[in-house]
Design an enzyme around this catalytic site. Sequence first.
Site, PDB file in Angstrom:
ATOM      1  N   ILE A 298     -12.441   1.142  13.175  1.00  0.00           N
ATOM      2  CA  ILE A 298     -10.954   1.375  12.741  1.00  0.00           C
ATOM      3  C   ILE A 298     -10.858   2.896  12.500  1.00  0.00           C
ATOM      4  O   ILE A 298     -11.595   3.664  11.907  1.00  0.00           O
ATOM      5  CB  ILE A 298     -10.613   0.599  11.532  1.00  0.00           C
ATOM      6  CG1 ILE A 298     -10.621  -0.843  11.454  1.00  0.00           C
ATOM      7  CG2 ILE A 298      -9.132   1.127  10.985  1.00  0.00           C
ATOM      8  CD1 ILE A 298     -10.299  -1.630  10.576  1.00  0.00           C
ATOM      9  N   TYR A 299     -10.005   3.405  13.304  1.00  0.00           N
ATOM     10  CA  TYR A 299      -9.808   5.050  13.248  1.00  0.00           C
ATOM     11  C   TYR A 299      -8.409   5.268  12.372  1.00  0.00           C
ATOM     12  O   TYR A 299      -7.432   4.283  12.367  1.00  0.00           O
ATOM     13  CB  TYR A 299      -9.809   5.508  14.593  1.00  0.00           C
ATOM     14  CG  TYR A 299     -11.140   5.451  15.045  1.00  0.00           C
ATOM     15  CD1 TYR A 299     -11.658   6.823  15.309  1.00  0.00           C
ATOM     16  CD2 TYR A 299     -11.675   4.513  15.692  1.00  0.00           C
ATOM     17  CE1 TYR A 299     -12.823   6.854  16.035  1.00  0.00           C
ATOM     18  CE2 TYR A 299     -12.882   4.434  16.247  1.00  0.00           C
ATOM     19  CZ  TYR A 299     -13.723   5.678  16.554  1.00  0.00           C
ATOM     20  OH  TYR A 299     -14.737   5.762  17.071  1.00  0.00           O
ATOM     21  N   ALA A 300      -8.254   6.428  11.917  1.00  0.00           N
ATOM     22  CA  ALA A 300      -6.875   6.605  11.261  1.00  0.00           C
ATOM     23  C   ALA A 300      -6.687   8.078  11.262  1.00  0.00           C
ATOM     24  O   ALA A 300      -7.478   9.074  11.476  1.00  0.00           O
ATOM     25  CB  ALA A 300      -6.998   6.380   9.763  1.00  0.00           C
TER      26      ALA A 300
ATOM     27  N   SER B 158       7.512   7.610  19.835  1.00  0.00           N
ATOM     28  CA  SER B 158       7.242   9.242  20.373  1.00  0.00           C
ATOM     29  C   SER B 158       8.635  10.045  20.300  1.00  0.00           C
ATOM     30  O   SER B 158       9.050  10.854  20.854  1.00  0.00           O
ATOM     31  CB  SER B 158       7.018   9.036  21.722  1.00  0.00           C
ATOM     32  OG  SER B 158       6.536  10.343  22.183  1.00  0.00           O
TER      33      SER B 158
ATOM     34  N   GLY C 152      -3.339  11.226  11.124  1.00  0.00           N
ATOM     35  CA  GLY C 152      -1.851  11.561  10.945  1.00  0.00           C
ATOM     36  C   GLY C 152      -1.729  11.878   9.336  1.00  0.00           C
ATOM     37  O   GLY C 152      -2.788  12.066   8.580  1.00  0.00           O
ATOM     38  N   ASP C 153      -0.419  11.768   9.048  1.00  0.00           N
ATOM     39  CA  ASP C 153      -0.104  11.860   7.437  1.00  0.00           C
ATOM     40  C   ASP C 153      -0.695  10.931   6.664  1.00  0.00           C
ATOM     41  O   ASP C 153      -0.775  11.091   5.552  1.00  0.00           O
ATOM     42  CB  ASP C 153       1.368  11.687   7.434  1.00  0.00           C
ATOM     43  CG  ASP C 153       2.369  12.812   7.944  1.00  0.00           C
ATOM     44  OD1 ASP C 153       1.731  13.661   8.337  1.00  0.00           O
ATOM     45  OD2 ASP C 153       3.850  12.664   8.004  1.00  0.00           O
TER      46      ASP C 153
ATOM     47  N   LYS D 279       0.363  49.909  15.964  1.00  0.00           N
ATOM     48  CA  LYS D 279      -0.297  49.614  14.913  1.00  0.00           C
ATOM     49  C   LYS D 279       0.407  48.347  14.478  1.00  0.00           C
ATOM     50  O   LYS D 279       1.325  48.263  13.694  1.00  0.00           O
ATOM     51  CB  LYS D 279      -0.607  50.357  13.755  1.00  0.00           C
ATOM     52  CG  LYS D 279      -1.566  51.664  14.216  1.00  0.00           C
ATOM     53  CD  LYS D 279      -1.586  52.532  12.977  1.00  0.00           C
ATOM     54  CE  LYS D 279      -0.789  53.427  12.961  1.00  0.00           C
ATOM     55  NZ  LYS D 279      -0.949  54.561  12.237  1.00  0.00           N
TER      56      LYS D 279
ATOM     57  N   THR E 129     -12.715   5.542   9.948  1.00  0.00           N
ATOM     58  CA  THR E 129     -12.842   5.076   8.878  1.00  0.00           C
ATOM     59  C   THR E 129     -13.880   4.666   8.306  1.00  0.00           C
ATOM     60  O   THR E 129     -15.002   4.597   9.014  1.00  0.00           O
ATOM     61  CB  THR E 129     -11.494   3.806   8.360  1.00  0.00           C
ATOM     62  OG1 THR E 129     -12.014   2.844   9.081  1.00  0.00           O
ATOM     63  CG2 THR E 129     -10.244   4.301   9.043  1.00  0.00           C
TER      64      THR E 129
ATOM     65  N   CYS F 182      10.495  16.007  13.938  1.00  0.00           N
ATOM     66  CA  CYS F 182      10.690  17.413  13.324  1.00  0.00           C
ATOM     67  C   CYS F 182      12.170  18.026  13.805  1.00  0.00           C
ATOM     68  O   CYS F 182      12.548  19.169  13.356  1.00  0.00           O
ATOM     69  CB  CYS F 182       9.765  18.328  13.875  1.00  0.00           C
ATOM     70  SG  CYS F 182       8.105  17.818  13.707  1.00  0.00           S
TER      71      CYS F 182
END
Length: 566
Positions: free
Chosen positions: A281-283, A38, A285-286, A437, A276, A42
């Site tokens: 199975i999940y995925a 974690s 992010g990058d 404006k 997926t 950035c």
Amino acid sequence: MKTVIIGGVAGGATAAARLRRLDEKAQIVIYEKSGYISYANCGLPYYIGNVITKKDNLTLQTPDSFCRRFNVDVKVRHEVTAIDAASRTVTVSNLDTGESFTDGYDKLIIATGAKPLLTDLVPDGCGKTFTLRNVEDTERIHRFINDFSPKSAVVVGGGYVGLEMAENLKNLGMEITVIEYAPHLLSPFDGDMAAFVHGYLRGKGIRLMLGCEMTGIECPGEYVNVILKDGSAVSADMVILSAGVSPDTSLVKAAQAGGIQLGVKDSIAVNEHMQTSNEDIYAVGDAVEVTHLVCGKKTLVSLAGPANKQARIAADNICGIESAYKGALGSSVLKLFGMTAASTGINERTAKACGIDCESIILSPLSHASYYPDAKVMTMKVIFEKDTMRLLGAQIVGSEGVDKRIDILATAMQCGMSGDRLGSLELSYAPPFSSAKDPVNIAGYTMENIARGLVKQFHYDDVIRLQKDENVFLLDTRTPDEYSRGHADGFINIPVDALRAHIDEIPHDKPVYVMCQSGLRSYIACRILASHGIDCYNFAGGYRFYNTVKTELGASASAAPCGKET
Ligand code: FAD
């Protein structure tokens, strides 16, 4: 229910925290191969530049604090080396002890992120070339700078990470050269908007080498040489390799992963539940492909916001909450010294490549009311579909207020608002913050005027052709003083306030192409000309835009062969 998560940063840690908030009884294990979880990747360039001075500020959680807060079993320096989908197990290597073991899961989340490109060009043992993905990379760079006090650096790649590194190393006193393969920096931008970034960075003393391909790196000793395709070399004390990333998906490509379907550019294909082709199975992010919200194509968006959202959605679905990720706009923002550059959606180049008949407007509004001190000009480009006025994308460069306007535009795009309706947005206003404006309203009014046929435009790329055309009249409506300081060849100067008195000097039987400084006075001139029945066109962006694009892109284009400083 036991969920194993591979990767413990943006996607992995977010998924774990959400899983715990939804299910107090779930068993959750994170395997993270680096020594940290974690962490704020950035923020890494700003730690190197001594803007963030404490390393602890980058590491938002430790394995212990994460465990205390979320009761998640966090194993850092543990690399998952294989997924066996048939037996629902992962093989894990403890990087400290060398021990290897298997662990079972009911649900698996892959959040392995991305890996830097072109690292295969770095010779073994070259301690002066660095990539930047994690805290360990950051520590390596930091240590090198402290130990060797480098005076110069080459940054390979003019994307967000490369330019953030260029700024931070420059602020440490180094001479910086940015080498970019494409003809302009920042690929989400069009060349004309990137020209403003080029000019600004050159003004800050950063050397730009655009349209230059790196083909190798040599580490002969004291220096490191970046070899370019034309055979020339650029030497420096250190090199930052930031030429982009590709999904880190070697785990799912192995046979025992059960044939998980791949997506574009070696990414993992997922449905809108972030699942997926294997339902357990999940995925996120990058590592995954996403649907682009504008053009509907599958693409890669390597940004923290999408990774966090996808992680939450994966956790929701694992816990039985129906939740869907519809796609990404690729909204992003970048600080470069005092400049802010931001974009959302697609650029004009991509729109054309997708076969969309598009048009763009270019404005130079102020960040807040002109009469309140310190208003700053920004350059705003908004791209839309000609027939429908559907918003396709926006790019803004400036300083203050850029982030706010790009986020309004991104929100409008996600809500399906067409460009000509931006004028009706009621936005907050007081002189220190905006104008009655707002720039976004002005963008809407401009698109509305185009939609209603009140004004027609011409663009930078049209100018050279028009300058050679004897059947057109080119008009510059700025003051004589402004005109004398610089104007586009062939444009005759009649200030807008004198136009009515000189209307007989304007040919009524030829199209008239009008330019001013920003596009506002030329618009007024076009309305005067149109009322006399004259066919006329307003230059999008004004002379300020024309001159920046001509100067900056012209400088890059004339820099041949590659290797000449621009
Ligand atoms: P990551 O956050 O990269 O996490 C993946 C983790 O998986 C890594 O820690 C890795 O060690 C681990 N891992 C990989 N393989 C294995 C394995 N086999 N076993 C165990 N662990 C494994 N985005 C923005 O939106 N705005 C910014 O300003 C911004 N700045 C950035 C600056 C830098 C220097 C960098 C590197 C990225 C930046 N990004 C920014 C991009 C953003 O950080 C990423 O899009 C986001 O972190 C992706 O999340 P992720 O979970 O997919 O991957």
